[in-house]
Motif scaffolding. Structure first.
Motif, short mmCIF file in Angstrom:
data_model
loop_
_atom_site.label_atom_id
_atom_site.label_comp_id
_atom_site.label_asym_id
_atom_site.label_seq_id
_atom_site.Cartn_x
_atom_site.Cartn_y
_atom_site.Cartn_z
N VAL A 181 0.80 -0.61 0.28
CA VAL A 181 -0.04 -0.02 -0.03
C VAL A 181 0.87 1.47 -0.19
O VAL A 181 0.47 2.14 -0.70
CB VAL A 181 -0.55 -0.03 1.40
CG1 VAL A 181 -1.44 0.93 1.30
CG2 VAL A 181 -2.05 -1.23 0.67
N ARG A 184 2.67 2.06 -2.77
CA ARG A 184 1.31 1.83 -4.07
C ARG A 184 1.41 3.36 -4.44
O ARG A 184 1.14 5.10 -5.17
CB ARG A 184 0.43 1.87 -4.32
CG ARG A 184 0.61 -0.29 -4.42
CD ARG A 184 1.31 0.21 -6.10
NE ARG A 184 0.60 0.60 -7.00
CZ ARG A 184 1.03 0.44 -8.28
NH1 ARG A 184 1.99 0.85 -8.70
NH2 ARG A 184 0.58 1.72 -9.02
N MET A 185 1.29 3.73 -3.03
CA MET A 185 1.04 5.28 -2.50
C MET A 185 2.38 5.94 -3.13
O MET A 185 1.66 7.18 -3.61
CB MET A 185 0.52 5.71 -1.45
CG MET A 185 -0.62 5.40 -0.55
SD MET A 185 -1.22 4.95 1.15
CE MET A 185 -1.28 6.59 1.64
N THR A 240 -3.76 7.70 -5.38
CA THR A 240 -3.11 7.62 -3.58
C THR A 240 -4.45 7.38 -3.04
O THR A 240 -4.42 7.31 -1.45
CB THR A 240 -2.89 9.12 -3.57
OG1 THR A 240 -1.56 9.52 -4.87
CG2 THR A 240 -1.76 8.99 -1.71
N TYR A 243 -5.90 4.22 -1.89
CA TYR A 243 -4.97 3.30 -0.77
C TYR A 243 -4.95 3.39 0.42
O TYR A 243 -5.51 2.45 1.33
CB TYR A 243 -3.50 2.99 -1.47
CG TYR A 243 -3.84 2.02 -2.51
CD1 TYR A 243 -3.69 1.38 -3.02
CD2 TYR A 243 -3.22 2.44 -3.76
CE1 TYR A 243 -3.25 0.24 -4.60
CE2 TYR A 243 -2.94 2.21 -5.26
CZ TYR A 243 -3.10 0.49 -5.56
OH TYR A 243 -2.88 -0.20 -6.91
N ASP A 244 -5.63 4.40 0.93
CA ASP A 244 -5.41 5.62 2.07
C ASP A 244 -6.43 4.73 2.10
O ASP A 244 -6.30 4.50 3.49
CB ASP A 244 -5.01 6.96 1.67
CG ASP A 244 -5.35 7.54 2.66
OD1 ASP A 244 -4.51 6.99 4.00
OD2 ASP A 244 -5.59 8.45 3.13
N LEU A 246 -8.68 2.56 1.57
CA LEU A 246 -8.44 1.11 1.91
C LEU A 246 -7.76 0.44 3.57
O LEU A 246 -7.96 -0.80 3.45
CB LEU A 246 -7.85 0.29 0.50
CG LEU A 246 -7.77 -1.18 0.60
CD1 LEU A 246 -8.97 -1.73 0.29
CD2 LEU A 246 -6.20 -1.30 -1.12
N TYR A 247 -6.79 1.09 3.18
CA TYR A 247 -5.09 0.27 4.48
C TYR A 247 -6.23 0.51 5.88
O TYR A 247 -6.05 -0.60 6.35
CB TYR A 247 -4.04 1.49 4.30
CG TYR A 247 -3.69 0.72 5.13
CD1 TYR A 247 -2.47 -0.40 5.17
CD2 TYR A 247 -3.14 0.78 6.79
CE1 TYR A 247 -1.65 -1.34 5.76
CE2 TYR A 247 -2.49 0.47 7.61
CZ TYR A 247 -1.70 -0.57 7.10
OH TYR A 247 -0.60 -0.66 7.99
#
Length: 549
Positions: A181, A184-185, A240, A243-244, A246-247
Motif C-alpha cells: 500500500v 503504491r501511494m 493515492t 489506497y489510503d 483501503l488500508y
C-alpha cells in the motif's frame, strides 16, 4: 597520516556526534527502552483489575493509580524520545554541514568549477535533511517499533501461546500488505508531483510565447496540454486516496477478526484448543489491548523502511562529495623581497586534458609597476589571474609571487598580499563594514574608513541610516557604488598587489570615470596587474597574452 587525508563519511560524522554528546545519546537509548517497557504495563494492570473483579475481590485505588501512572509515563517517555531525537538530528546536521563546508574549502578550484551550483546546494540542504530524517524518523524509530512488536509477542506468548502463533503467522502478511500500500501511494504521489510540475510549467511557457500562440491559433493546443497534465494529476490523487482509504478498514477488520477468533477459541470447550487459547477474563482484556497495540508499530515500520530507503540515496551523494580528492598542500616558503612581485616562467596551463590555454608564457612584474594584460577574448588573461592567485597549478613551469608559490600562502598572508577587484561585486551577508572586512577581525576601524575614503565612498556610507553598521540590501548602493565598495574591500588590508579584472566593463562613461579616479588613489604605491577592455596611456606596460612568441 594527516587528519585531512583520513576518510570521512556520514557514518564518521554521526559517530563523532554520538561521542561528542554522549549523555544525549544515552538519554535516547534510555527513553526508547523505557517507552517500550512502560507501554507493556498498563494492559497487564488492566487485566489484573478485571480478574480481581470477576473473582469478587474488592477494587482498591492502588491498581488504577498504577494504570494511570504507567500510561502517563509511557506517553511522557514517547514525548521525551521525540524531543531527544530532534535535538540529536539538529546536532548531526550541524556537524555534517560544517564538514561539507570544510570539504568545499579544500577542493581544488577546477573541481569546484565542475560542480553544478544546484547540485552543490542540494548536498547542503536536501541531502543533509534526509540524514536527519534517517535518524529522527528512520533507524532509531524502526528499532523502537521492532522492539515494541517483539516485546508484545513475548508477553502474549506468556498469556496465550495460540494467539502468539497466530500473530507470528499473520504479521508477515500484514507487513507485506502495508509495504504494498505504501509503495503504491508513493508511486501515485510522485506521479502527481510530476504532473503538477508539468502543468505549472505550461503557464509561464504560454505567457512567454503568447504572441506566437495567438498568431498561429494554438490556444486549443496549449489548453489540451494543460488539461492533460491536470488529468494525470487527478488520476494520481485518486489512486493515492484509494489506497489510503483501503488500508485502515483492512487493518481494523483483521484486528477485529483476530480478537473475535481468539475469544471464540478461548470459549471453546475443547481441551486441546483451551491448551493454546484458554485464558481468564483479565487475560483476554490484556491480549485484546496488545492486539490493538501491535498494528500501529507495524504500520510505522513500513514507513520507516521507506524513509531509510529514501535517505540512503542522500547519504551516498554526501559520501561521494566527501570522498572527492582534495587540493594537495604546498610546503610554506619564505618570501624574497628582492624577487619580482609576479613571475611566470615557461608556464603551460589548460582546463581540459590535452588542451592548453597558455603556452610557454613568460612574464615578470616588478614591485610598484603598473601592467595590463592584453589579448583577444579567450586568450587566457583571466587564467593568468587564477594562476597568480594560486587557484590553479600550472601543468608546466613555475608561478611565483615574491619568490613564493602562491598556493603555499596562508589566509592572512593572502589578505596582506592580494587585493582583487572583479567585474561585479559579490556581497556577503552582513553590514557595510562586513562587506569591506569580510569578517576579518584584524582589520581595524581606521583601515575600514581609510579604504572607504580611497574608494570615494565615505560620504555615501556616512549618509546611510546606521553608517558602516547598515545592513546591506541590493538597493542601498548604485551599480557604480557597489564597484567602489569592491575597491574598498580590495585595499582594506593594505595589500601589496592589486588585481583588476575589467572592472569598468559594465559601467557607463560617467560611472567609469568615478571608478577610475578611485582606482588611481587605491593604486598609489602598489603593484597593479589589470585586465582592461580599453587600452590607454594610464594602463601601464602591456603584456600580450595568447600570442605566439
Amino acid at each position: 597520516m594527516n587528519d585531512r587525508k583520513k576518510a570521512v563519511h556520514v557514518g564518521t560524522v554521526v559517530l563523532e556526534t554520538v561521542k561528542g554528546h554522549l549523555w544525549l545519546s544515552l538519554t535516547i537509548l534510555a527513553v526508547v527502552a523505557g517507552a517500550v517497557g512502560a507501554a507493556l504495563v498498563p494492559p497487564l494492570v488492566l487485566g489484573r483489575i478485571v480478574d480481581g473483579l470477576t473473582a469478587g475481590e474488592g477494587l482498591t485505588l492502588r491498581l488504577p493509580l498504577w494504570y494511570l501512572a504507567f500510561t502517563a509515563l509511557a506517553g511522557g517517555l514517547e514525548s521525551a524520545r521525540e524531543s531527544a531525537l530532534t535535538v540529536f538530528g539538529q546536532k548531526t546536521t550541524h556537524a555534517l554541514r560544517s564538514r561539507l563546508m570544510e570539504k568545499e574549502g579544500r577542493l581544488p578550484a577546477d573541481e569546484l568549477n565542475r560542480q553544478e551550483p544546484g547540485a552543490l546546494v542540494s548536498r547542503f540542504v536536501g541531502d543533509v535533511d534526509t540524514v536527519e530524517t534517517l535518524f529522527t524518523a528512520g533507524i532509531i524509530s524502526m528499532a523502537a517499533d521492532a522492539c515494541r512488536i517483539l516485546s508484545i509477542l513475548i508477553v502474549v506468548w506468556q498469556c496465550s501461546r495460540g494467539l502468539a502463533y497466530l500473530l507470528l503467522a499473520l504479521l508477515p502478511v500484514l507487513f507485506l500488505f502495508t509495504r504494498f500500500v505504501q509503495k503504491r501511494m508513493l508511486h501515485n504521489q510522485l506521479k502527481n508531483r510530476k504532473a503538477v510540475s508539468r502543468a505549472s510549467g505550461y503557464v509561464p511557457e504560454t505567457v512567454r510565447n503568447l504572441r506566437t500562440i495567438r498568431t498561429l491559433g494554438k490556444e486549443t493546443y496549449m489548453e489540451t496540454r494543460y488539461d492533460g497534465a491536470l488529468g494525470e494529476s487527478y488520476r494520481a490523487i485518486e489512486g493515492t486516496n484509494f489506497y489510503d482509504a483501503l488500508y485502515s478498514p483492512v487493518i481494523l477488520t483483521v484486528n477485529a477478526a483476530v480478537v473475535g477468533a481468539v475469544m471464540l477459541l478461548s470459549a471453546s470447550g475443547d481441551p486441546a484448543v483451551l491448551t493454546l487459547f484458554g485464558m481468564t477474563a483479565g487475560t483476554a482484556v490484556t491480549v485484546m489491548n496488545y492486539i490493538s497495540q501491535i498494528f500501529s508499530p507495524l504500520e510505522s515500520l513500513g514507513m520507516e523502511i521507506q524513509t531509510i530507503q529514501s535517505a540512503v540515496a542522500g547519504v551516498r551523494r554526501i559520501n561521494d562529495f566527501l570522498a572527492q580528492p582534495e587540493q594537495e598542500p604546498v610546503a610554506p616558503e619564505t618570501e624574497n623581497p628582492a624577487a619580482p612581485m609576479v613571475e611566470l616562467r615557461d608556464v603551460d596551463f589548460g582546463y581540459e586534458a590535452g588542451q592548453n590555454v597558455l603556452h610557454h608564457l613568460n612574464m615578470e612584474i616588478r614591485e610598484g609597476e603598473l601592467a595590463t594584460l592584453s589579448g583577444r577574448t579567450g586568450a587566457g588573461k583571466s587564467t593568468v589571474f587564477k594562476l597568480v592567485l594560486g587557484l590553479y597549478a600550472p601543468r608546466r613551469g613555475t608561478v611565483r609571487i615574491q619568490g613564493v608559490d602562491p598556493r603555499s600562502l596562508t589566509g592572512p598572508q593572502r589578505r596582506a598580499l592580494y587585493g582583487y577587484v572583479e567585474q561585479r561585486f559579490h556581497p556577503v551577508p552582513g553590514t557595510v563594514r562586513d562587506q569591506i572586512t569580510l569578517y576579518d577581525d584584524t582589520i581595524t576601524e581606521g583601515q575600514v574608513r581609510r579604504a572607504a575614503e580611497l574608494a570615494g565612498l565615505a560620504e555615501a556610507i556616512g549618509a546611510l541610516p546606521q553608517g558602516y553598521d547598515t545592513p546591506c540590501t541590493p538597493d542601498i548602493f548604485s551599480q557604480g557604488q557597489w564597484q567602489l565598495l569592491s575597491i574598498a574591500r580590495a585595499v582594506a588590508a593594505d595589500p601589496k598587489l592589486l588585481l583588476l579584472d575589467e572592472i569598468t566593463a559594465n559601467l557607463d562613461a560617467e560611472t567609469e570615470r568615478a571608478v577610475l579616479r578611485a582606482l588611481k588613489r587605491a593604486a598609489a604605491d602598489r603593484t597593479v596587474l589589470s585586465i582592461s577592455h580599453r587600452v590607454g596611456a594610464d594602463t601601464g606596460r602591456l603584456i600580450p597574452i595568447g600570442e605566439e612568441p
